[in-house]
Design an enzyme around this catalytic site. Structure first.
Site, PDB file in Angstrom:
ATOM      1  CG  ASP A   1     -20.409  35.735 -11.291  1.00 21.76           C
ATOM      2  OD1 ASP A   1     -20.339  35.786  -9.916  1.00 21.76           O
ATOM      3  OD2 ASP A   1     -19.536  34.766 -11.916  1.00 21.76           O
TER       4      ASP A   1
ATOM      5  CE1 TYR B   1     -14.287  33.855 -14.528  1.00 22.15           C
ATOM      6  CE2 TYR B   1     -16.116  35.338 -14.367  1.00 22.15           C
ATOM      7  CZ  TYR B   1     -15.517  34.117 -13.987  1.00 22.15           C
ATOM      8  OH  TYR B   1     -16.241  33.492 -12.950  1.00 22.15           O
TER       9      TYR B   1
ATOM     10  CG  HIS C   1       1.861  33.144  -1.885  1.00 22.57           C
ATOM     11  ND1 HIS C   1       3.210  33.390  -1.973  1.00 22.57           N
ATOM     12  CD2 HIS C   1       1.303  33.998  -0.896  1.00 22.57           C
ATOM     13  CE1 HIS C   1       3.404  34.455  -1.102  1.00 22.57           C
ATOM     14  NE2 HIS C   1       2.592  34.863  -0.664  1.00 22.57           N
TER      15      HIS C   1
ATOM     16  CD1 TRP D   1     -12.624  23.969 -18.620  1.00 23.15           C
ATOM     17  CD2 TRP D   1     -13.983  24.355 -16.780  1.00 23.15           C
ATOM     18  NE1 TRP D   1     -13.643  24.719 -18.979  1.00 23.15           N
ATOM     19  CE2 TRP D   1     -14.524  24.926 -17.998  1.00 23.15           C
ATOM     20  CE3 TRP D   1     -14.559  24.183 -15.562  1.00 23.15           C
ATOM     21  CZ2 TRP D   1     -15.950  25.401 -17.637  1.00 23.15           C
ATOM     22  CZ3 TRP D   1     -15.771  24.667 -15.388  1.00 23.15           C
ATOM     23  CH2 TRP D   1     -16.373  25.235 -16.611  1.00 23.15           C
TER      24      TRP D   1
ATOM     25  CE  LYS E   1     -19.072  30.406 -19.426  1.00 21.95           C
ATOM     26  NZ  LYS E   1     -18.113  29.675 -18.945  1.00 21.95           N
TER      27      LYS E   1
ATOM     28  CG  PHE F   1     -21.065  33.731 -24.541  1.00 23.81           C
ATOM     29  CD1 PHE F   1     -20.670  34.925 -24.142  1.00 23.81           C
ATOM     30  CD2 PHE F   1     -20.476  32.727 -24.087  1.00 23.81           C
ATOM     31  CE1 PHE F   1     -19.745  35.188 -23.345  1.00 23.81           C
ATOM     32  CE2 PHE F   1     -19.336  32.864 -23.061  1.00 23.81           C
ATOM     33  CZ  PHE F   1     -19.181  34.190 -22.768  1.00 23.81           C
TER      34      PHE F   1
ATOM     35  CD  GLU G   1     -34.194  33.136 -29.605  1.00 27.32           C
ATOM     36  OE1 GLU G   1     -34.991  32.778 -28.934  1.00 27.32           O
ATOM     37  OE2 GLU G   1     -33.889  34.157 -30.120  1.00 27.32           O
TER      38      GLU G   1
END
Length: 291
Positions: A18, A23, A108, A195, A238, A240, A243
């Site tokens: 994804d 990103y 917009h 966030w 998600k 990083f 493991e």
């Protein structure tokens, strides 16, 4: 470390990635995928890559150039799925998060049907295999589904989905229309207060998830992932951490009973981790509606 993570994930067995222009890592993700194709681990057609149209590229004439940026950065030739990241258009320009002098976001005019038609042209041109959306509520999905002359239906809606926010009504609506739900934050979220709604308790400490996990010798995270996969929700955890990347994949060797599924569904608190409140004054802010 993005490229290392992608290569490890492919070695572990992951095939769905994804991504998004916003990103700022499509270049390294694409390179990692291409390396694994070059060394014979996978073929391009084994990989499912999702790209996203950011809010500042909603005007129809900007849609294809945005997709082409993703294709150029990733070097993938085509994307499997390209989705409208949010139903809220921002002022087009160099800035991804345009703000005025007072620090207010500059929105917009949003015309989701016009944006969608530009996406349909990208699919017809062979740049993308399938089209979808993200963070759309029922009304916004219906806007597209009921569009006169609709050529290609949205195949998916990527939304927050986990045991504390199970999305029963949106899930049912999407099932009726053959729209796949892709669940983000499937094991909850980081506790980044800038966030994330930190009022929501940490999902992975939930006693029910922990105790079901003990029974199967799995972690609460694996139980949370299995729960969604078993109800037909595509999960995109998600991580990083090498493991945890391995760990999150180990969910195909057990299944939850109907009782356990019902018990986990009953954990629903209807609390979002990702509320996007900074944009709640946008006319197309999706989360005012019940679903």
């Amino acid at each position: 470390h993005g490229a290392k993570c992608v290569k490890l994930a492919i070695d572990v067995g992951y095939r769905h990635f994804d991504g998004a222009l916003v990103y700022f890592n499509e270049h390294e993700v694409g390179q990692a995928i291409r390396d694994k194709i070059a060394d014979g681990t996978v073929k391009r057609e084994d990989i499912f890559y999702c790209g996203k149209l950011w809010n500042t590229f909603h005007p129809p004439e900007l849609v294809r150039p945005a997709l082409e940026k993703t294709l150029k950065a990733s070097g993938l030739g085509y994307v499997d799925l390209y989705i409208v990241e949010l139903p809220m258009a921002f002022k087009p320009g160099k800035e991804f998060y345009p703000k005025d002098r007072d620090g207010k976001y500059i929105y917009h005019h949003t015309d989701l049907c016009a944006t969608w038609e530009a996406l349909e042209a990208c699919k017809d041109a062979g740049l993308v295999k399938s089209l979808g959306v993200s963070n759309f509520n029922r009304r916004q999905l219906e806007l597209l589904l009921n569009k006169p002359g609709l050529k290609h239906k949205p195949v998916s809606n990527q939304v927050e989905c986990h045991p504390y926010f199970t999305q029963p009504k949106l899930l049912e609506f999407c099932r009726q229309h053959d729209i796949v739900i892709v669940g983000y934050c499937p094991i909850g979220s980081s506790r980044d207060a800038s966030w994330v709604n930190v009022k929501c308790p940490p999902l992975l400490e939930d006693p029910l998830l922990v105790s079901i996990g003990k029974k199967y010798r799995k972690s609460s995270a694996q139980v949370a992932l299995r729960f969604n996969v078993q109800r037909g929700v595509v999960v995109i955890p998600k991580s990083f951490s090498p493991e945890r990347i391995k760990h999150n994949f180990q969910i195909f060797d057990f299944s939850l009973t109907d009782e356990e599924m019902k018990a986990i569904e009953a954990l629903n608190k209807n609390i979002r981790f990702v509320e996007l409140l900074m944009w709640s004054d946008h006319p197309e802010y999706p989360f005012h509606d019940e679903y």
